[in-house]
Design an enzyme around this catalytic site. Sequence first.
Site, PDB file in Angstrom:
ATOM      1  N   THR A 285       0.845  -1.198   0.000  1.00  0.00           N
ATOM      2  CA  THR A 285       0.000   0.000   0.000  1.00  0.00           C
ATOM      3  C   THR A 285       0.879   1.247   0.000  1.00  0.00           C
ATOM      4  OG1 THR A 285      -1.674  -1.203   1.238  1.00  0.00           O
ATOM      5  CG2 THR A 285      -1.785   1.198   1.355  1.00  0.00           C
ATOM      6  N   GLY A 286       0.410   2.305  -0.681  1.00  0.00           N
ATOM      7  CA  GLY A 286       1.139   3.579  -0.647  1.00  0.00           C
ATOM      8  C   GLY A 286       1.503   4.037  -2.039  1.00  0.00           C
ATOM      9  N   SER A 287       2.087   5.247  -2.102  1.00  0.00           N
ATOM     10  CA  SER A 287       2.329   5.884  -3.406  1.00  0.00           C
ATOM     11  C   SER A 287       3.529   5.276  -4.141  1.00  0.00           C
ATOM     12  CB  SER A 287       2.530   7.386  -3.221  1.00  0.00           C
ATOM     13  OG  SER A 287       3.581   7.625  -2.313  1.00  0.00           O
TER      14      SER A 287
ATOM     15  N   GLY B  64       6.034  -0.469   0.224  1.00  0.00           N
ATOM     16  CA  GLY B  64       6.780   0.744   0.567  1.00  0.00           C
ATOM     17  C   GLY B  64       7.120   0.763   2.049  1.00  0.00           C
TER      18      GLY B  64
ATOM     19  N   GLY C 288       3.247   1.872   7.941  1.00  0.00           N
ATOM     20  CA  GLY C 288       1.927   2.164   8.509  1.00  0.00           C
ATOM     21  C   GLY C 288       1.493   3.601   8.336  1.00  0.00           C
TER      22      GLY C 288
ATOM     23  N   GLY D 179       0.105   4.680   5.910  1.00  0.00           N
ATOM     24  CA  GLY D 179      -1.233   4.573   5.309  1.00  0.00           C
ATOM     25  C   GLY D 179      -2.174   3.725   6.155  1.00  0.00           C
TER      26      GLY D 179
ATOM     27  N   GLU E  12      -0.272  -5.551   6.003  1.00  0.00           N
ATOM     28  CA  GLU E  12       1.016  -5.562   5.287  1.00  0.00           C
ATOM     29  C   GLU E  12       1.991  -6.527   5.961  1.00  0.00           C
ATOM     30  OE1 GLU E  12       1.151  -1.032   3.476  1.00  0.00           O
ATOM     31  OE2 GLU E  12       1.836  -1.359   5.505  1.00  0.00           O
TER      32      GLU E  12
HETATM   33  C1  5RP Z   1       1.130   2.045   4.333  1.00  0.00           C
HETATM   34  C2  5RP Z   1       2.599   2.036   4.323  1.00  0.00           C
HETATM   35  C3  5RP Z   1       3.286   2.659   3.160  1.00  0.00           C
HETATM   36  O1  5RP Z   1       3.953   1.660   2.457  1.00  0.00           O
HETATM   37  C4  5RP Z   1       4.246   3.713   3.658  1.00  0.00           C
HETATM   38  O2  5RP Z   1       3.502   4.672   4.384  1.00  0.00           O
HETATM   39  C5  5RP Z   1       4.980   4.397   2.493  1.00  0.00           C
HETATM   40  O3  5RP Z   1       4.094   5.112   1.703  1.00  0.00           O
HETATM   41  P1  5RP Z   1       4.573   5.950   0.438  1.00  0.00           P
HETATM   42  O4  5RP Z   1       5.146   4.984  -0.531  1.00  0.00           O
HETATM   43  O5  5RP Z   1       3.300   6.613  -0.054  1.00  0.00           O
HETATM   44  O6  5RP Z   1       5.585   6.959   0.913  1.00  0.00           O
HETATM   45  O7  5RP Z   1       3.258   1.520   5.197  1.00  0.00           O
HETATM   46  O8  5RP Z   1       0.614   1.561   5.534  1.00  0.00           O
END
Ligand code: 5RP
Length: 231
Positions: free
Chosen positions: A32-34, A89, A102, A104, A110
Amino acid sequence: MKDVSANADAKRLAGEAAAELVRSGMVVGLGTGSTVAWTIRRLGARIEAEGLDFLGVPTSFQAESLAIECGISLTTLNQHSVLDLAIDGADQVDADLFAIKGGGAAHTREKVVACSARRFVIVADESKYAKKLTWPVPVEVLPFAYRPAERWLRALGGEPVLRLGRMKDGPVITDNGNFVLDVNFGTIEEPAALASKMNAVAGVVGHGIFESVDELYLAGMGGGIKRIKRD
Ligand code: 5RP
């Protein structure tokens, strides 16, 4: 929404590079995440271009929606309890490949997915890399138990803050129906010891210290990727 942050290109580079690890026949955990969103998009493009044929296990509602949009066939951990690979991520990764996740609020699922995988790869831009972990640790707690959990996390040396919604009054509710406490421990000298202490806190459903990272794909702001493997 378009990511216009300074590290957007590096996130894309890391995310897309890790998509090359996927082979037909694999079962793959989708984080999850960008950053990992770029992995998922690239996997969609590979399905289209090469007929790549694999199954994904999404770690959140966000990952599931994007995977469906990208034409990825999905399965569940109940159907495939061992995964070939998981890609995700992170909010911070240290020199020993301990990670904090975490941001997100998806870290509980995860972690289950990461621990079910034979190989767990983190994708990140270089701003996430630190000698030692300092990021506040997201801790998912049962709403019923969040006050006593706050007290017990303080006793471990942390300063918990209940995560609040942005376009919603009140706390963030996870995909599992729980609250998140962001717990500031300052510099975390012994992540493994802290992780096992938090595992023992009643009411904690999952925390964001990850100990099972096998490899890090770290992209620099100026381009280029470092692949750092656990020794
Ligand atoms: C979600 C996460 C994401 O992987 C982490 O916050 C990184 O996010 P991004 O790639 O948007 O920077 O742990 O729970």
